[in-house]
Scaffold this motif. Structure first.
Motif, mmCIF file in Angstrom:
data_model
loop_
_atom_site.group_PDB
_atom_site.id
_atom_site.type_symbol
_atom_site.label_atom_id
_atom_site.label_comp_id
_atom_site.label_asym_id
_atom_site.label_seq_id
_atom_site.Cartn_x
_atom_site.Cartn_y
_atom_site.Cartn_z
ATOM 1 N N ARG A 15 -5.494 1.909 -5.306
ATOM 2 C CA ARG A 15 -5.496 1.587 -4.170
ATOM 3 C C ARG A 15 -4.754 0.489 -3.236
ATOM 4 O O ARG A 15 -4.869 0.130 -2.185
ATOM 5 C CB ARG A 15 -7.043 1.623 -3.650
ATOM 6 N N VAL A 16 -4.065 0.086 -4.354
ATOM 7 C CA VAL A 16 -3.130 -0.966 -3.702
ATOM 8 C C VAL A 16 -2.027 -0.524 -3.003
ATOM 9 O O VAL A 16 -1.673 0.599 -3.364
ATOM 10 C CB VAL A 16 -2.337 -1.735 -5.035
ATOM 11 N N LEU A 17 -1.864 -1.330 -1.714
ATOM 12 C CA LEU A 17 -0.876 -0.709 -0.627
ATOM 13 C C LEU A 17 0.166 -2.105 -0.673
ATOM 14 O O LEU A 17 0.051 -2.993 -1.025
ATOM 15 C CB LEU A 17 -1.514 -0.894 0.548
ATOM 16 N N ALA A 18 1.459 -1.406 -0.223
ATOM 17 C CA ALA A 18 2.446 -2.459 0.060
ATOM 18 C C ALA A 18 2.206 -3.225 1.308
ATOM 19 O O ALA A 18 1.297 -2.750 2.256
ATOM 20 C CB ALA A 18 3.757 -1.717 0.338
ATOM 21 N N ASP A 19 2.418 -4.335 1.360
ATOM 22 C CA ASP A 19 1.890 -5.290 2.461
ATOM 23 C C ASP A 19 2.384 -4.733 3.830
ATOM 24 O O ASP A 19 1.608 -4.690 4.866
ATOM 25 C CB ASP A 19 2.555 -6.849 2.357
ATOM 26 N N ARG A 20 3.643 -4.135 3.819
ATOM 27 C CA ARG A 20 4.113 -3.614 5.218
ATOM 28 C C ARG A 20 3.152 -2.157 5.555
ATOM 29 O O ARG A 20 3.351 -1.958 6.584
ATOM 30 C CB ARG A 20 5.466 -3.160 4.929
ATOM 31 N N ASP A 21 2.542 -1.600 4.536
ATOM 32 C CA ASP A 21 1.871 -0.567 5.001
ATOM 33 C C ASP A 21 0.408 -0.937 5.760
ATOM 34 O O ASP A 21 -0.138 0.104 6.425
ATOM 35 C CB ASP A 21 1.259 0.203 3.706
ATOM 36 N N PHE A 22 0.257 -2.166 5.749
ATOM 37 C CA PHE A 22 -1.034 -2.616 6.443
ATOM 38 C C PHE A 22 -0.985 -2.172 8.197
ATOM 39 O O PHE A 22 -1.954 -1.615 8.489
ATOM 40 C CB PHE A 22 -1.292 -3.992 6.429
ATOM 41 N N GLU A 23 0.188 -2.400 8.613
ATOM 42 C CA GLU A 23 0.369 -2.311 10.158
ATOM 43 C C GLU A 23 1.012 -1.007 10.197
ATOM 44 O O GLU A 23 1.315 -0.454 11.533
ATOM 45 C CB GLU A 23 1.293 -3.274 10.691
ATOM 46 N N ASP A 24 1.229 -0.091 9.226
ATOM 47 C CA ASP A 24 1.808 1.335 9.439
ATOM 48 C C ASP A 24 0.656 2.350 9.525
ATOM 49 O O ASP A 24 0.104 2.426 8.694
ATOM 50 C CB ASP A 24 2.798 1.505 8.324
ATOM 51 N N ASP A 25 0.483 2.870 10.834
ATOM 52 C CA ASP A 25 -0.558 3.839 11.075
ATOM 53 C C ASP A 25 -0.430 5.150 10.275
ATOM 54 O O ASP A 25 -1.228 5.902 10.212
ATOM 55 C CB ASP A 25 -0.746 4.046 12.554
ATOM 56 N N ARG A 26 0.723 5.421 9.745
ATOM 57 C CA ARG A 26 0.946 6.772 9.041
ATOM 58 C C ARG A 26 0.531 6.550 7.734
ATOM 59 O O ARG A 26 0.577 7.636 7.161
ATOM 60 C CB ARG A 26 2.654 6.911 9.105
ATOM 61 N N LYS A 27 0.410 5.458 7.255
ATOM 62 C CA LYS A 27 -0.127 5.376 5.890
ATOM 63 C C LYS A 27 -1.621 5.747 5.841
ATOM 64 O O LYS A 27 -2.571 5.067 6.365
ATOM 65 C CB LYS A 27 0.039 4.027 5.222
ATOM 66 N N ASP A 28 -2.102 6.696 5.012
ATOM 67 C CA ASP A 28 -3.506 7.065 4.719
ATOM 68 C C ASP A 28 -4.211 5.996 3.792
ATOM 69 O O ASP A 28 -3.333 5.297 3.059
ATOM 70 C CB ASP A 28 -3.271 8.282 3.872
ATOM 71 N N ALA A 29 -5.330 5.869 4.189
ATOM 72 C CA ALA A 29 -6.385 4.895 3.392
ATOM 73 C C ALA A 29 -7.706 5.488 3.516
ATOM 74 O O ALA A 29 -7.935 6.526 3.907
ATOM 75 C CB ALA A 29 -6.382 3.543 4.142
#
Length: 520
Positions: free
Chosen positions: A382-396
């Protein structure tokens, strides 16, 4: 034309090489592992290598341990310590799955230690309820934190983060539009598969209200609709009672048909869900798997989510089922007994079916002056790139009504980490169930100078469960972990154990301890 092409691809994705003619009331099976990718991108190329270069565990991989039985598990490369001076930020997606715990329990009850890769520590910890405060106002979940000593590593500390989803009254639960997509192949013939599935779903049907509807699709040598969407409980129960196992897999047509039925009876503002129940015995290749993922992701965008229930042993395809639920905005649970079926399908139906927030991401920024290094315990995929935190396109991950999520960081404090000083800032981003834009919360985590006995029951119990996972995995990071210490922690932190799950955990630790002693 596009739909027919996709159906052909999915047919190839989920069918066995031997196509059998089977009657509709006999249907489904398959075999072969599907690899599961890390959730999101690694933080950077350097960090990707760091996560992969974790020291190997002392136990063989799941495929090696279970090769003769045909079970498969995604390889877990443990998170390693990260120096805060080099990278102070850690980002990951929440995970509400609990399948690993009940699967581990199945192994121990059968008198065997589980394969290392069957042990996902975050799912062990999240199997249990914790007494986190309920959220205030219109925020869907509360954020709780606690810091204390790390039991298995003297001088280290644990940062315990807990989320509590807002509880909703039964009368407020939206109408449910459910499609049961049932594997009734020959591989589902064992007593712990189709018969247990029928009993478990029967308990869920008993809880349905007049506004709730269920349809049933099966897939096997022949796939099709066993029951059109209906609110008639007797009709639903009768249809499930007629199911028999037999035949080979024709899952492509089945999964597309299930989504079609869910969309046909779609309830705006309601719970629209395909519930796939299987031993996961799919024949999913790399190329075909991408087509399957595309279908599931497209359907989740339409508001139809996918949950997965795993059953049985011997050919369990855990990695495939975890991937399907992840891509479908649903949860993955493993049903090893009628008690677990009751827990998942009745007692926790709100948290497993009623989504209150989606794409929930957590980001911690540690203070290098007070934290020398840190390691996220579990959540490897479940680790994400830090930049993905504010990327609303990235699923979580998603969180359901009344659901709790717990995460632990093991940290090495500096000498300046005094009590009541801020160790880190934790930020969370989430979307409303039908929204496309994220909202953000943040809070600070303060250091604490308390001894382990002065921490909360929840803190000590979660630490005991995590330590249990480290020993089962024979983790490089297990430090001074011991069965005796786990038992001492757990027995002293049972708290309000109304359902007896924490007491049961103590028994599983004792069983693992005995098996480990025999192994030597």
């Amino acid at each position: 034309m596009q739909r027919h092409r996709l159906a052909r691809v999915l047919f190839a994705t989920l069918t066995l090489s031997s196509a059998c003619d089977a009657k509709l009331d006999h249907a489904v099976s398959g075999s072969q592992e599907a690899p599961i990718a890390r959730h999101g991108e690694a933080k950077s190329e350097a960090k990707r290598e760091e996560y992969r270069v974790a020291a190997p565990t002392g136990r063989r991989s799941a495929e090696m341990d279970q090769g003769s039985g045909g079970e498969s598990y995604a390889t877990i490369v443990e998170n390693v310590f990260q120096r805060t001076a080099e990278d102070a930020t850690s980002t990951f997606s929440i995970d509400v799955d609990t399948a690993s715990y009940s699967n581990v329990r199945r192994f121990l009850r059968d008198g065997a230690l589980p394969p290392a890769d069957a042990v996902r520590i975050e799912e062990l910890v999240n199997y249990f309820d914790y007494d986190y405060p309920q959220p205030d106002g219109d925020v869907p979940f509360s954020v709780h934190s606690e810091v204390g000593p790390c039991p298995w590593a003297p001088g280290h500390q644990l940062v315990h983060i807990g989320l509590a989803g807002k509880q909703i009254a039964a009368a407020e639960v939206p109408a449910r539009n459910l499609v049961f997509l049932l594997d009734v192949s020959g591989s589902m013939n064992d007593s712990d598969k189709l018969p247990l599935l029928q009993r478990g779903l029967g308990m869920l049907v008993d809880t349905l209200r007049p506004e709730d509807r269920v349809a049933i699709v099966v897939y096997a040598g022949a796939s099709g609709v066993v029951l059109e969407s209906t609110a008639d409980k007797a009709e639903i129960m009768a249809a499930m009672g007629r199911l028999q196992a037999g035949g080979s897999t024709n899952g492509g047509a089945g999964i597309e048909l299930a989504y079609r039925l869910a969309e046909k009876s779609f309830v705006p503002g309601g719970i629209n869900r395909v519930v796939l129940a299987t031993d996961g015995d799919f024949n999913v290749g790399i190329t075909e798997q991408s087509a399957l993922v595309e279908l599931i992701e497209a359907k989740r965008a339409s508001g139809v989510f996918l949950s997965v229930l795993g059953f049985g042993s011997g050919n369990l395809k855990d990695s495939t089922m975890e991937m399907l639920a992840d891509k479908g905005n649903g949860n993955y649970a493993y049903i090893d007994s009628i008690d677990e079926a009751r827990k998942v399908l009745v007692q926790e139906a709100g948290s497993t079916l009623v989504t209150i927030a989606k794409d929930v991401k957590i980001q911690l920024e540690f203070d290098p002056a007070r934290v020398e290094s840190y390691r996220l315990v579990g959540y490897e995929n479940r680790v994400l790139a830090d930049r993905d935190f504010e990327d609303d396109r990235k699923d979580a991950g998603e969180i359901g009504a009344g659901h709790g999520v717990t995460a632990l960081y093991e940290i090495v404090p500096t000498e300046r980490a005094k009590a009541d000083t801020a160790l880190a800032t934790v930020k969370l981003r989430y979307k409303q169930p039908t929204g496309d834009e994220s909202r953000e919360l943040s809070t600070r985590i303060a250091a604490a100078g308390v001894a382990l006995p002065q921490t909360s029951d929840d803190y000590r119990f979660a630490a005991a469960v995590a330590e249990f996972g480290l020993l089962l995995r024979d983790s490089h990071h297990k430090g001074e972990a011991s069965w005796a210490q786990i038992l001492e922690l757990a027995r002293g932190a049972l708290g309000r154990d109304g359902e007896g799950h924490r007491a049961e955990f103590v028994g599983l630790v004792e069983a693992a301890q005995a098996l480990a002693a025999k192994r030597g």
